[in-house]
Design a protein around this motif. Sequence first.
Motif, PDB file in Angstrom:
ATOM      1  N   LEU A 179       0.823  -1.208   0.000  1.00  0.00           N
ATOM      2  CA  LEU A 179       0.000   0.000   0.000  1.00  0.00           C
ATOM      3  C   LEU A 179       0.858   1.259   0.000  1.00  0.00           C
ATOM      4  CD1 LEU A 179      -2.855  -1.038   2.465  1.00  0.00           C
ATOM      5  CD2 LEU A 179      -2.780  -1.205  -0.027  1.00  0.00           C
ATOM      6  N   ALA A 180       2.014   1.199   0.643  1.00  0.00           N
ATOM      7  CA  ALA A 180       2.940   2.334   0.601  1.00  0.00           C
ATOM      8  C   ALA A 180       3.454   2.552  -0.822  1.00  0.00           C
ATOM      9  CB  ALA A 180       4.096   2.107   1.566  1.00  0.00           C
ATOM     10  N   ILE A 181       3.731   1.455  -1.529  1.00  0.00           N
ATOM     11  CA  ILE A 181       4.190   1.579  -2.918  1.00  0.00           C
ATOM     12  C   ILE A 181       3.086   2.170  -3.791  1.00  0.00           C
ATOM     13  CG2 ILE A 181       4.897   0.249  -4.953  1.00  0.00           C
ATOM     14  CD1 ILE A 181       6.414  -1.626  -3.039  1.00  0.00           C
ATOM     15  N   ARG A 182       1.843   1.807  -3.523  1.00  0.00           N
ATOM     16  CA  ARG A 182       0.722   2.425  -4.247  1.00  0.00           C
ATOM     17  C   ARG A 182       0.703   3.931  -4.033  1.00  0.00           C
ATOM     18  NH1 ARG A 182      -4.204  -1.253  -5.228  1.00  0.00           N
ATOM     19  NH2 ARG A 182      -5.300   0.736  -5.285  1.00  0.00           N
ATOM     20  N   GLU A 183       1.009   4.365  -2.820  1.00  0.00           N
ATOM     21  CA  GLU A 183       1.034   5.804  -2.545  1.00  0.00           C
ATOM     22  C   GLU A 183       2.161   6.490  -3.313  1.00  0.00           C
ATOM     23  OE1 GLU A 183      -0.861   6.025   1.943  1.00  0.00           O
ATOM     24  OE2 GLU A 183       1.263   5.532   1.736  1.00  0.00           O
ATOM     25  N   ILE A 184       3.309   5.829  -3.383  1.00  0.00           N
ATOM     26  CA  ILE A 184       4.428   6.384  -4.164  1.00  0.00           C
ATOM     27  C   ILE A 184       4.026   6.500  -5.632  1.00  0.00           C
ATOM     28  CG2 ILE A 184       6.785   5.981  -4.958  1.00  0.00           C
ATOM     29  CD1 ILE A 184       7.264   4.504  -2.264  1.00  0.00           C
TER      30      ILE A 184
ATOM     31  N   TRP B   9       3.406  15.727  -0.130  1.00  0.00           N
ATOM     32  CA  TRP B   9       2.992  14.898   1.002  1.00  0.00           C
ATOM     33  C   TRP B   9       2.820  15.691   2.287  1.00  0.00           C
ATOM     34  CZ3 TRP B   9       6.755  10.660  -0.972  1.00  0.00           C
ATOM     35  CH2 TRP B   9       6.072   9.792  -1.822  1.00  0.00           C
ATOM     36  N   GLN B  10       3.445  16.839   2.395  1.00  0.00           N
ATOM     37  CA  GLN B  10       3.172  17.693   3.546  1.00  0.00           C
ATOM     38  C   GLN B  10       1.760  18.258   3.461  1.00  0.00           C
ATOM     39  OE1 GLN B  10       6.511  20.404   3.454  1.00  0.00           O
ATOM     40  NE2 GLN B  10       7.660  19.193   4.955  1.00  0.00           N
ATOM     41  N   ALA B  11       1.297  18.530   2.235  1.00  0.00           N
ATOM     42  CA  ALA B  11      -0.058  19.029   2.052  1.00  0.00           C
ATOM     43  C   ALA B  11      -1.094  17.909   2.179  1.00  0.00           C
ATOM     44  CB  ALA B  11      -0.184  19.701   0.684  1.00  0.00           C
ATOM     45  N   ASP B  12      -0.757  16.715   1.755  1.00  0.00           N
ATOM     46  CA  ASP B  12      -1.671  15.568   1.786  1.00  0.00           C
ATOM     47  C   ASP B  12      -0.869  14.337   2.182  1.00  0.00           C
ATOM     48  OD1 ASP B  12      -3.803  13.860   1.492  1.00  0.00           O
ATOM     49  OD2 ASP B  12      -3.747  13.805  -0.705  1.00  0.00           O
ATOM     50  N   PRO B  13      -0.636  14.133   3.494  1.00  0.00           N
ATOM     51  CA  PRO B  13       0.281  13.092   3.951  1.00  0.00           C
ATOM     52  C   PRO B  13      -0.179  11.684   3.573  1.00  0.00           C
ATOM     53  CG  PRO B  13      -0.202  14.647   5.712  1.00  0.00           C
ATOM     54  CD  PRO B  13      -1.173  14.923   4.611  1.00  0.00           C
ATOM     55  N   PRO B  14       0.754  10.815   3.227  1.00  0.00           N
ATOM     56  CA  PRO B  14       0.407   9.412   2.973  1.00  0.00           C
ATOM     57  C   PRO B  14      -0.011   8.730   4.266  1.00  0.00           C
ATOM     58  CG  PRO B  14       2.785   9.694   2.974  1.00  0.00           C
ATOM     59  CD  PRO B  14       2.196  11.069   3.075  1.00  0.00           C
ATOM     60  N   ILE B  15      -0.728   7.634   4.111  1.00  0.00           N
ATOM     61  CA  ILE B  15      -1.193   6.877   5.277  1.00  0.00           C
ATOM     62  C   ILE B  15      -0.199   5.784   5.651  1.00  0.00           C
ATOM     63  CG2 ILE B  15      -3.017   5.343   6.138  1.00  0.00           C
ATOM     64  CD1 ILE B  15      -4.973   6.848   4.303  1.00  0.00           C
ATOM     65  N   PHE B  16       0.317   5.079   4.655  1.00  0.00           N
ATOM     66  CA  PHE B  16       1.111   3.880   4.915  1.00  0.00           C
ATOM     67  C   PHE B  16       2.612   4.101   4.748  1.00  0.00           C
ATOM     68  CE2 PHE B  16      -3.109   2.595   3.431  1.00  0.00           C
ATOM     69  CZ  PHE B  16      -3.540   1.885   4.536  1.00  0.00           C
TER      70      PHE B  16
ATOM     71  N   SER C 150     -14.382  16.306  10.372  1.00  0.00           N
ATOM     72  CA  SER C 150     -13.270  16.587   9.467  1.00  0.00           C
ATOM     73  C   SER C 150     -12.201  15.545   9.763  1.00  0.00           C
ATOM     74  CB  SER C 150     -12.709  17.994   9.705  1.00  0.00           C
ATOM     75  OG  SER C 150     -13.628  18.976   9.299  1.00  0.00           O
ATOM     76  N   VAL C 151     -11.863  14.730   8.783  1.00  0.00           N
ATOM     77  CA  VAL C 151     -10.821  13.722   8.976  1.00  0.00           C
ATOM     78  C   VAL C 151      -9.488  14.424   8.736  1.00  0.00           C
ATOM     79  CG1 VAL C 151      -9.898  11.496   8.276  1.00  0.00           C
ATOM     80  CG2 VAL C 151     -12.378  11.899   8.204  1.00  0.00           C
ATOM     81  N   VAL C 152      -8.825  14.796   9.828  1.00  0.00           N
ATOM     82  CA  VAL C 152      -7.590  15.573   9.735  1.00  0.00           C
ATOM     83  C   VAL C 152      -6.451  14.719   9.208  1.00  0.00           C
ATOM     84  CG1 VAL C 152      -5.935  17.003  11.016  1.00  0.00           C
ATOM     85  CG2 VAL C 152      -8.364  17.026  11.645  1.00  0.00           C
ATOM     86  N   ARG C 153      -6.371  13.488   9.698  1.00  0.00           N
ATOM     87  CA  ARG C 153      -5.225  12.656   9.330  1.00  0.00           C
ATOM     88  C   ARG C 153      -5.567  11.191   9.548  1.00  0.00           C
ATOM     89  NH1 ARG C 153       0.561  13.539  10.184  1.00  0.00           N
ATOM     90  NH2 ARG C 153       1.566  12.118   8.703  1.00  0.00           N
ATOM     91  N   ALA C 154      -5.090  10.349   8.671  1.00  0.00           N
ATOM     92  CA  ALA C 154      -5.134   8.897   8.843  1.00  0.00           C
ATOM     93  C   ALA C 154      -3.709   8.402   8.706  1.00  0.00           C
ATOM     94  CB  ALA C 154      -6.035   8.252   7.799  1.00  0.00           C
TER      95      ALA C 154
END
Length: 356
Positions: A23-28, A62-69, A328-332
């Motif tokens: 899932l981290a690779i999907r984010e990349i 990623w600072q604006a929209d941080p990855p989850i995994f 508001s979902v701030v972060r996952a």
Amino acid sequence: MSSSLPPDTHTWLGSADPDFLDLAIREIKAADPEAAVQRLREAPGLVWVCSQRSFVDLVEAWQADPPIFLRHICPIHREQRLDEGSLSKLHLDEEMLAAIDPMRSFSVQTRLFGGPNLKPFQVNEALAEQVIAAVGAPLQVKDPQQVISVVILAETGGIRAWLGLSLATQNLSNWAGGIHRFRRDPNQISRSEFKLLEAIQVFQVPWVAGGQALDLGAAPGGWSRILRLYGQQVTAVDPADLDERLSQDPGICHHRLSAQAYLARSPGRFHLILNDMRMDGPASANLMAAFAPHLEPQGAALMTLKLPYRQRLRVLRQSLEILGRAFSVVRARHLFHNRSEVTLYLRVPQSAVSTT
């Protein structure tokens, strides 16, 4: 970004929990579809990346929209090939030393894979001494402003070392590899306390002095204990008993009820609501959404969302959609102390705050 930092790079290392690396690779790939991503067999959870977008460009995204995994990233500015007998020759060259800002604190963070015959602290100390002697920057192991990342990988035929310099804020985590460690407290009740401590730090959870906190699914009481350490008045909800060490604490009120039964009693409002219950993801999200009206306008909520292996993304998306109707979902974030789950940081929507 300081002008003293080294030139930007397109090669970097990414880290994630090995079970969530796909899932981290999907984010990349979502951020850079043309990125070349190589799993490193000798280093579970670590990937080498050569991206079309620069490291700094990806950091800004990623600072604006941080990855989850994706837990931690660090640039590669130098690569050294060594053998077991020449590890002592690992060093920072003049160009990297010149890029270190002498006015900013620094630390060296080392990770070793594949069994090189040395310890991370030995590398950290040797390189830190070199920086202090050559640059004079102040060493600050905890919460530094800039980080020298060192990853040493023992492979067939030799040892490969990668070195990179970045601002600590660029690495997604201040901890090497995102591996967030805490000293074990002799009064610790459960391992899950580490999850809450990490979430508090990562999400920078706000506190109200003497605030009211609701702990859903509280037993055996680890999260309630941590809340008390932060000065909160705790309402603990769980049909099961709390640890007997909490029974004499007047700051904890235990309701031996299910969360659903407690909700039916029309509870008051809370500054912080926590949920670490072992429930199906969408069901837990619906329950949490039902408690949203009981959160103070400036309040916050934390919950863990259980992700079954074969349905992780579906459950995550469905649950976030449910929660998004009430919060508001701030972060996952998949935290280091999470297992098959992610931790969510929720706030009252600003539209709701403005009408209260």
